[in-house]
Design an enzyme around this catalytic site. Structure first.
Site, short mmCIF file in Angstrom:
data_model
loop_
_atom_site.label_atom_id
_atom_site.label_comp_id
_atom_site.label_asym_id
_atom_site.label_seq_id
_atom_site.Cartn_x
_atom_site.Cartn_y
_atom_site.Cartn_z
N THR A 135 0.82 -1.21 0.00
CA THR A 135 0.00 0.00 0.00
C THR A 135 0.86 1.26 0.00
O THR A 135 2.00 1.25 0.47
CB THR A 135 -0.90 -0.02 1.26
OG1 THR A 135 -1.47 1.27 1.45
CG2 THR A 135 -0.11 -0.35 2.51
N ASP A 136 0.25 2.36 -0.46
CA ASP A 136 0.95 3.66 -0.38
C ASP A 136 1.02 4.17 1.07
O ASP A 136 1.78 5.09 1.37
CB ASP A 136 0.28 4.71 -1.28
CG ASP A 136 -1.18 4.99 -0.93
OD1 ASP A 136 -1.74 4.32 -0.03
OD2 ASP A 136 -1.78 5.88 -1.59
N GLU A 137 0.23 3.56 1.96
CA GLU A 137 0.17 4.08 3.33
C GLU A 137 1.49 3.91 4.09
O GLU A 137 1.70 4.55 5.11
CB GLU A 137 -0.99 3.44 4.10
CG GLU A 137 -2.31 3.65 3.37
CD GLU A 137 -3.56 3.34 4.18
OE1 GLU A 137 -3.51 3.39 5.42
OE2 GLU A 137 -4.60 3.06 3.54
N TYR A 161 -1.89 -0.61 10.99
CA TYR A 161 -2.02 -1.25 9.67
C TYR A 161 -0.81 -0.93 8.80
O TYR A 161 -0.13 -1.83 8.29
CB TYR A 161 -3.31 -0.80 8.98
CG TYR A 161 -3.32 -1.12 7.49
CD1 TYR A 161 -3.32 -2.43 7.03
CD2 TYR A 161 -3.32 -0.09 6.53
CE1 TYR A 161 -3.30 -2.72 5.66
CE2 TYR A 161 -3.32 -0.37 5.17
CZ TYR A 161 -3.31 -1.69 4.74
OH TYR A 161 -3.30 -1.98 3.39
N SER A 164 2.43 -2.43 9.95
CA SER A 164 2.56 -3.87 9.70
C SER A 164 2.83 -4.14 8.22
O SER A 164 3.59 -5.04 7.88
CB SER A 164 1.32 -4.62 10.19
OG SER A 164 0.18 -4.28 9.41
N LYS A 165 2.23 -3.35 7.33
CA LYS A 165 2.51 -3.52 5.89
C LYS A 165 3.97 -3.11 5.60
O LYS A 165 4.66 -3.75 4.81
CB LYS A 165 1.55 -2.69 5.04
CG LYS A 165 0.11 -3.19 5.03
CD LYS A 165 -0.07 -4.59 4.44
CE LYS A 165 0.18 -4.64 2.95
NZ LYS A 165 -0.16 -6.00 2.41
N ASN A 260 -12.10 13.41 0.91
CA ASN A 260 -13.17 12.47 1.27
C ASN A 260 -14.56 13.07 1.06
O ASN A 260 -15.47 12.41 0.55
CB ASN A 260 -13.04 12.04 2.73
CG ASN A 260 -11.81 11.17 2.93
OD1 ASN A 260 -11.28 10.58 1.99
ND2 ASN A 260 -11.34 11.09 4.18
P1 NAD Z 1 -9.46 -7.50 2.20
O1 NAD Z 1 -9.43 -7.25 3.67
O2 NAD Z 1 -10.71 -7.24 1.43
O3 NAD Z 1 -9.08 -9.03 1.90
C1 NAD Z 1 -8.05 -9.70 2.59
C2 NAD Z 1 -8.22 -11.19 2.31
O4 NAD Z 1 -7.13 -11.87 2.97
C3 NAD Z 1 -9.50 -11.78 2.88
O5 NAD Z 1 -10.08 -12.65 1.93
C4 NAD Z 1 -9.04 -12.55 4.11
O6 NAD Z 1 -9.87 -13.67 4.40
C5 NAD Z 1 -7.64 -12.97 3.68
N1 NAD Z 1 -6.75 -13.25 4.81
C6 NAD Z 1 -6.59 -12.48 5.93
N2 NAD Z 1 -5.67 -13.06 6.74
C7 NAD Z 1 -5.23 -14.17 6.09
C8 NAD Z 1 -4.27 -15.18 6.40
N3 NAD Z 1 -3.57 -15.14 7.55
N4 NAD Z 1 -4.08 -16.17 5.51
C9 NAD Z 1 -4.80 -16.24 4.36
N5 NAD Z 1 -5.73 -15.33 4.02
C10 NAD Z 1 -5.92 -14.31 4.88
O7 NAD Z 1 -8.22 -6.69 1.62
P2 NAD Z 1 -8.06 -5.99 0.19
O8 NAD Z 1 -8.60 -4.63 0.24
O9 NAD Z 1 -8.50 -6.93 -0.84
O10 NAD Z 1 -6.47 -5.86 0.14
C11 NAD Z 1 -5.65 -6.88 -0.42
C12 NAD Z 1 -4.20 -6.47 -0.30
O11 NAD Z 1 -3.99 -5.25 -0.99
C13 NAD Z 1 -3.75 -6.22 1.14
O12 NAD Z 1 -2.45 -6.73 1.29
C14 NAD Z 1 -3.76 -4.71 1.27
O13 NAD Z 1 -2.79 -4.28 2.21
C15 NAD Z 1 -3.40 -4.29 -0.13
N6 NAD Z 1 -3.90 -2.97 -0.56
C16 NAD Z 1 -5.23 -2.66 -0.40
C17 NAD Z 1 -5.70 -1.43 -0.85
C18 NAD Z 1 -7.16 -1.05 -0.75
O14 NAD Z 1 -7.51 0.09 -1.08
N7 NAD Z 1 -8.04 -1.94 -0.34
C19 NAD Z 1 -4.81 -0.52 -1.43
C20 NAD Z 1 -3.46 -0.88 -1.57
C21 NAD Z 1 -3.03 -2.11 -1.14
P1 TYD Z 2 -10.88 3.80 4.17
O1 TYD Z 2 -11.82 3.41 3.08
O2 TYD Z 2 -11.02 3.14 5.51
O3 TYD Z 2 -9.40 3.60 3.59
P2 TYD Z 2 -7.96 4.09 4.20
O4 TYD Z 2 -8.11 4.42 5.63
O5 TYD Z 2 -7.12 2.88 3.97
O6 TYD Z 2 -7.55 5.27 3.38
O7 TYD Z 2 -11.00 5.36 4.38
C1 TYD Z 2 -10.80 6.26 3.31
C2 TYD Z 2 -10.88 7.65 3.87
O8 TYD Z 2 -12.23 7.88 4.32
C3 TYD Z 2 -10.00 7.84 5.11
O9 TYD Z 2 -9.45 9.16 5.06
C4 TYD Z 2 -10.96 7.70 6.27
C5 TYD Z 2 -12.28 8.21 5.71
N1 TYD Z 2 -13.49 7.58 6.28
C6 TYD Z 2 -14.55 8.39 6.70
O10 TYD Z 2 -14.49 9.64 6.62
N2 TYD Z 2 -15.67 7.79 7.20
C7 TYD Z 2 -15.79 6.43 7.33
O11 TYD Z 2 -16.83 5.93 7.85
C8 TYD Z 2 -14.69 5.61 6.88
C9 TYD Z 2 -14.77 4.11 6.98
C10 TYD Z 2 -13.57 6.24 6.34
#
Ligand code: NAD
Ligand code: TYD
Length: 358
Positions: A135-137, A161, A164-165, A260
């Protein structure tokens, strides 16, 4: 070359989009390892139920014996690691699972992959890739006029979060530098699209709007994120897997910074158009400003020029086209939302929003 890949976390939001798209474009078998936490959902993979190219295995990335067995049995040429705990707010309430999965789990996955890779023939060794989805975070928070995150930015994670990433990214890097494991890392901005769990901003706003509930905006709503349609993230990952330089990291982003509150207004406008409220008012009426997230990062922005220049990747969707598709998907799939809003999800809503003042 071996004709299988292992995808971890392939029942989650991005992983399931990736698996569905992969098998729409390729006959390379996918071994999908997911332990099905609250975020994992087999419904996301329902189109693949009868498809022999998709092998689902319920289990954790931290289960070394299971991971080794799968590697030896299926002889994949790549492991793509999506598995993670991914929600910042949950990491604030309960960080332990983030440490276990994102750090310890990634370490065990790397270790199993290293042992498997060491035993491959020299040709298969050269072709193998471990692609870590991050992630970019990890880069921390930008000020208003700071340049967007480049791959060279220092890591300054601010939430359990992102910390840990960041730790998992460092382990991936170390496995390349120390053991030569052919790794790739992608750092992507905020995704949105189908199968996005409704604890995250965009699907939460859509679900709450339609359920006549408040639309919670943290703090002043001026926090900025860089939003990318999930299919574009998946195409970026495929691109890096195919052509990325071993040991390199690639930022993936949509050149689309938005506050947001503007995201929420956009979603409200699309819903006003597609599913107008019965009283004729805008869904904007449902917005409530609530207490901010502790340590809330102010701004993320991705400089995606490396992946564009080196690999020729470009997002196919603009935010306008992607968010329209997303809203349409949620309107067409109300039963998906209803099914994920289980008892456990309702407990989370209580934990996260009960203590916030309006
Ligand atoms: P998500 O929470 O929707 O899905 C995570 C999946 O991993 C779930 O299916 C869960 O059951 C599985 N999982 C959790 N712990 C596990 C374990 N110990 N072993 C096997 N499976 C396990 O997450 P997402 O939004 O799909 O994100 C996927 C990846 O992309 C993550 O690594 C996240 O850090 C990264 N990412 C997400 C975003 C975003 O905007 N969602 C952006 C950048 C990077
Ligand atoms: P989120 O979708 O949780 O992603 P991330 O925290 O990984 O960026 O949140 C996106 C943005 O929206 C973040 O700045 C937090 C804000 N947010 C709200 O304002 N209200 C909400 O109920 C949630 C879940 C997020």
């Amino acid at each position: 070359m071996n004709k299988a890949i292992i995808v971890t976390g392939g029942a989650g939001f991005i992983g399931s989009n990736f698996v569905n798209e992969w098998l729409a474009q390729s006959d390379v078998q996918v071994i999908n390892l997911d332990c099905l936490t609250y975020a994992g959902n087999m419904e996301n993979l329902s189109a693949l139920k009868e498809d022999p190219r998709h092998v689902f295995v319920k289990g954790g990335i931290g289960d070394s014996a299971l991971v080794s067995r799968l590697l030896n049995q299926y002889q994949p040429y790549a492991v793509i690691n999506f598995a993670a705990e991914s929600h910042v707010d949950r990491s604030i309430h309960a960080p332990e699972d983030f440490i276990q999965t994102n750090i310890v789990g990634t370490f065990r996955l790397l270790e199993a992959a290293r042992i498997y890779w060491n035993g491959l023939s020299s040709e298969d060794k050269a072709n193998f890739r471990f692609l870590h989805v991050s992630t970019d975070e990890v880069y921390g928070s930008l000020k208003k006029d700071d340049p967007a995150f480049a791959e060279t930015n220092r890591y300054e994670p601010n939430s359990p979060y992102s910390a840990s990433k960041a730790a998992s990214d460092h382990l991936v890097r170390a496995y390349h530098h120390t053991y030569g494991l052919p790794v790739l890392t992608t750092n992507c901005s905020n995704n949105y699209g189908p199968y996005h769990f409704p604890e995250k901003l965009i699907p939460l706003i859509i679900a709450n709007a339609l359920a006549d509930k408040g639309l919670p905006v943290y703090g002043d709503g001026q926090q900025i994120r860089d939003w990318l349609y999930v299919a574009d993230h998946c195409s970026g990952i495929r691109c890096v897997l195919e052509a990325g330089r071993i040991g390199e990291t690639y930022n993936i982003g949509g050149w689309n910074e938005m506050a947001n509150i503007d995201i929420v207004h956009t979603v409200c406008a699309l819903l006003d158009e597609a599913r107008p409220r019965q009283d004729g008012k805008s869904y904007r009426e449902q917005i409530v400003f609530v207490t901010d997230r502790p340590g809330h990062d102010r701004r993320y922005a991705i400089d995606a020029s490396k992946i564009e220049k080196e690999l020729g990747w470009r997002p196919a969707e603009t935010f306008a086209t992607g968010i329209r598709k997303t809203v349409q998907w949620y309107l067409a799939n109300p039963e998906w939302v209803a099914n994920v809003q289980s008892g456990a999800y309702r407990d989370w809503v209580e934990t996260n929003y009960a203590g916030r003042n309006q």
